[in-house]
Design an enzyme around this catalytic site. Structure first.
Site, PDB file in Angstrom:
ATOM      1  N   ARG A 147       6.432  -8.968  -9.544  1.00  0.00           N
ATOM      2  CA  ARG A 147       5.383  -7.953  -9.546  1.00  0.00           C
ATOM      3  C   ARG A 147       5.459  -7.204 -10.872  1.00  0.00           C
ATOM      4  NH1 ARG A 147       4.974  -2.413  -5.887  1.00  0.00           N
ATOM      5  NH2 ARG A 147       5.867  -1.478  -7.748  1.00  0.00           N
ATOM      6  N   TYR A 159       2.541   4.837 -11.438  1.00  0.00           N
ATOM      7  CA  TYR A 159       3.138   4.298 -10.223  1.00  0.00           C
ATOM      8  C   TYR A 159       3.896   2.994 -10.543  1.00  0.00           C
ATOM      9  CZ  TYR A 159       3.963   1.455  -6.296  1.00  0.00           C
ATOM     10  OH  TYR A 159       4.618   0.640  -5.422  1.00  0.00           O
ATOM     11  N   ASP A 210       0.453  -4.241  -7.997  1.00  0.00           N
ATOM     12  CA  ASP A 210       0.178  -3.254  -6.936  1.00  0.00           C
ATOM     13  C   ASP A 210      -0.728  -2.157  -7.485  1.00  0.00           C
ATOM     14  OD1 ASP A 210       0.212  -1.576  -4.773  1.00  0.00           O
ATOM     15  OD2 ASP A 210       2.404  -1.489  -4.590  1.00  0.00           O
ATOM     16  N   HIS A 212      -1.880   0.200  -5.506  1.00  0.00           N
ATOM     17  CA  HIS A 212      -1.435   1.366  -4.740  1.00  0.00           C
ATOM     18  C   HIS A 212      -2.586   2.259  -4.291  1.00  0.00           C
ATOM     19  CE1 HIS A 212       2.100   4.014  -3.636  1.00  0.00           C
ATOM     20  NE2 HIS A 212       2.557   2.800  -3.421  1.00  0.00           N
ATOM     21  N   GLU A 236      -2.574  -6.067  -4.974  1.00  0.00           N
ATOM     22  CA  GLU A 236      -2.146  -5.392  -3.734  1.00  0.00           C
ATOM     23  C   GLU A 236      -2.828  -4.040  -3.568  1.00  0.00           C
ATOM     24  OE1 GLU A 236       2.103  -5.345  -3.426  1.00  0.00           O
ATOM     25  OE2 GLU A 236       2.107  -3.392  -2.429  1.00  0.00           O
ATOM     26  N   GLU A 262       0.988  -2.506   3.780  1.00  0.00           N
ATOM     27  CA  GLU A 262       2.291  -1.850   3.866  1.00  0.00           C
ATOM     28  C   GLU A 262       2.242  -0.536   4.634  1.00  0.00           C
ATOM     29  OE1 GLU A 262       3.155  -1.499  -0.359  1.00  0.00           O
ATOM     30  OE2 GLU A 262       2.988   0.666  -0.202  1.00  0.00           O
ATOM     31  N   ARG A 283       0.561  -7.527   4.558  1.00  0.00           N
ATOM     32  CA  ARG A 283       1.852  -7.016   4.087  1.00  0.00           C
ATOM     33  C   ARG A 283       2.521  -6.051   5.080  1.00  0.00           C
ATOM     34  NH1 ARG A 283       2.671  -4.200   0.162  1.00  0.00           N
ATOM     35  NH2 ARG A 283       4.636  -5.160  -0.439  1.00  0.00           N
ATOM     36  N   GLU A 339       8.564  -9.228  -0.364  1.00  0.00           N
ATOM     37  CA  GLU A 339       9.006  -8.305  -1.418  1.00  0.00           C
ATOM     38  C   GLU A 339      10.507  -8.057  -1.269  1.00  0.00           C
ATOM     39  OE1 GLU A 339       7.331  -4.379  -1.125  1.00  0.00           O
ATOM     40  OE2 GLU A 339       7.711  -3.948  -3.231  1.00  0.00           O
ATOM     41  N   TRP A 402      -2.057   8.588  -3.968  1.00  0.00           N
ATOM     42  CA  TRP A 402      -0.879   8.294  -4.804  1.00  0.00           C
ATOM     43  C   TRP A 402      -0.557   6.819  -4.733  1.00  0.00           C
ATOM     44  CZ3 TRP A 402       4.047   6.483  -3.288  1.00  0.00           C
ATOM     45  CH2 TRP A 402       4.932   6.309  -4.375  1.00  0.00           C
TER      46      TRP A 402
HETATM   47  O1  KDG Z   1       7.503   4.496   0.614  1.00  0.00           O
HETATM   48  C1  KDG Z   1       6.486   4.045  -0.227  1.00  0.00           C
HETATM   49  C2  KDG Z   1       6.946   2.836  -1.017  1.00  0.00           C
HETATM   50  O2  KDG Z   1       7.562   1.907  -0.181  1.00  0.00           O
HETATM   51  C3  KDG Z   1       5.788   2.190  -1.710  1.00  0.00           C
HETATM   52  O3  KDG Z   1       5.261   3.092  -2.652  1.00  0.00           O
HETATM   53  C4  KDG Z   1       6.247   0.914  -2.419  1.00  0.00           C
HETATM   54  O4  KDG Z   1       3.979   0.191  -2.652  1.00  0.00           O
HETATM   55  C5  KDG Z   1       5.154  -0.076  -2.580  1.00  0.00           C
HETATM   56  C6  KDG Z   1       5.561  -1.471  -2.656  1.00  0.00           C
HETATM   57  O5  KDG Z   1       4.669  -2.320  -2.678  1.00  0.00           O
HETATM   58  O6  KDG Z   1       6.750  -1.746  -2.694  1.00  0.00           O
HETATM   59 MG    MG Z   2       2.755  -1.552  -2.423  1.00  0.00          MG
END
Ligand code: KDG
Ligand code: MG
Length: 402
Positions: A147, A159, A210, A212, A236, A262, A283, A339, A402
């Site tokens: 990643r 991030y 990612d 996010h 992602e 996630e 995920r 992951e 975030w």
């Molecule tokens: O607790 C939040 C994290 O696990 C996250 O920000 C990590 O997005 C994430 C990832 O894909 O590992």
């Molecule tokens: Mg993530």
């Protein structure tokens, strides 16, 4: 086989983890991860105050019935706190069932579908040169999937870009820190980063990214389209997925595969995404999506729609969750990727485990059960420390994802 003790253990060997340990009258124990990053004590209380009293005396062999008792019995259903608590009980019961059967849990899930679990690591740095060096480091370690997250010029922090490269701990303060975000700067910079990485490492390395949850659907469509020449394995969380219909708009604009899940708590969060084939990878994780029992249900639904697994495995998911995830990963027919953010030596010592990494693959433990435990004496040496995830604002001060 009755449950005679249930202990909720909160420990902070570098970061906070919540673990449930069940004990049966014939001396078997099982562990389940109950860590919900930034909201750990809510799950610990849910377990201690509302779940543990209902577990004592319960038949430990009844996994499905206990799952439904905790899900339907609470009346309220769903939600990350509830589903994380249920996951902990479910995971611990699978651990016990494996030990009672004398088999690793993956055997109880149908046995192996593959030899190893392909994992991806996080290559991240502020600069493109730094990113190239980090990708090279992961390739040297044997990773087949990486990643990539890069700093965005003009933004103080980004991030996924961390100082400590093998671990990533975004929950960095008792009260959330604040980051600043610019979609314009990010969209202008990111495709160029991937062009250089693909150029340097060739076509065979799986590359992931990612987002996010930071883009609107049409912005995500644009990003996906601009990344197509660099053949990502997935983009992602391109957009927050509460509005599942919105993924259609992204699909209309790009063939870059999409991975989401996630923060999902269960099958109802992804039913439409899966059945309308709006994503390529789901995920969801053992710890946040109701344990092995419920995640298996999600993966089985996904298999019908050619959606593969891609479970979350950041450092805030404990080695107990990782152990459980690997038993599922190795057994299901539609595994995609796992992951794998490494834990610190302190965390590994608190959670002795039998899974191991070799040549880009993780391998589940072979001993009966999940092959992981918690050293309760060592755990007691690391008291809980309040730690929250950051918040994010646009350059004009507007609160953003975030
Ligand atoms: O607790 C939040 C994290 O696990 C996250 O920000 C990590 O997005 C994430 C990832 O894909 O590992
Ligand atoms: Mg993530």
């Amino acid at each position: 086989m009755k449950i005679v003790d249930a202990r909720v253990i909160v420990t902070c060997p570098g970061r906070n983890f919540v673990t449930l340990k069940l004990v049966t009258d014939d001396g078997l124990t099982g562990v389940g991860d109950a860590t919900l990053n930034g909201r750990e004590l809510a799950v610990a209380s849910y377990l201690r105050d509302h779940v543990v009293p209902t577990l004592i005396g319960r038949d430990a062999s009844r996994i499905e019935d206990t799952w439904n008792y905790l899900y339907k019995g609470a009346y309220w259903r769903r939600g990350p706190v509830t589903m994380t608590a249920i996951a902990a009980v479910d995971t611990a019961l699978w651990d016990i069932k494996g030990k009672a059967a004398g088999m690793p849990v993956y055997q109880l899930l149908g046995g192996r579908s593959r030899e190893g679990v392909t994992v991806y690591g996080h290559a991240n740095a502020e600069t493109v040169e730094g990113v190239l060096a980090e990708v090279a480091r992961y390739v040297d370690l044997g990773y087949k999937a990486v990643r990539v997250q890069a700093g965005v010029p003009g933004l103080a922090t980004t991030y996924g870009v961390s100082g400590d490269k093998m671990f990533y701990e975004p929950a960095d303060a008792a009260v959330p820190t604040e980051a600043v975000w610019s979609t314009e700067r990010y969209l202008a910079h990111t495709p160029g980063v991937f062009a250089q990485v693909r150029d340097e490492f060739g076509p065979n390395l799986k590359l992931l990214h990612d987002v996010h949850h930071r883009l609107t659907p049409i912005e995500a469509g644009r990003l996906g389209k601009s990344l197509e020449p660099h053949a990502l394995t997935w983009m992602e969380d391109p957009t927050p997925a509460e509005l599942q219909d919105s993924l259609r708009l992204i699909r209309q604009h790009t063939t870059t595969p999409i991975a989401i899940g996630e923060i999902f708590s269960g099958i109802w969060d992804c039913q439409q995404l899966i059945t309308e084939q709006l994503i390529d990878y789901i995920r969801a994780t053992v710890v946040h999506a109701g344990g092995i029992t419920h995640l298996r249900r999600i993966f089985d639904l996904a298999a019908l729609y050619q959606v593969r697994s891609g479970s979350h495995g950041a450092t805030d998911l404990s080695p107990v969750c990782m152990s459980a995830a690997l038993h599922l990963d190795v057994a299901i027919p539609n595994f995609g990727l796992q992951e794998y953010m490494r834990h610190t030596a302190e965390t590994d010592a608190v959670f002795p485990h039998g899974y191991h990494f070799a040549d880009g693959y993780l391998h589940p433990a072979e001993e009966p059960g999940l092959g992981v435990d918690i050293d309760e004496d060592l755990a007691a040496q690391y008291p809980y420390r309040p730690a929250a995830l950051p918040v994010n604002r646009l350059e004009d001060g507007t609160l953003h994802s975030w």
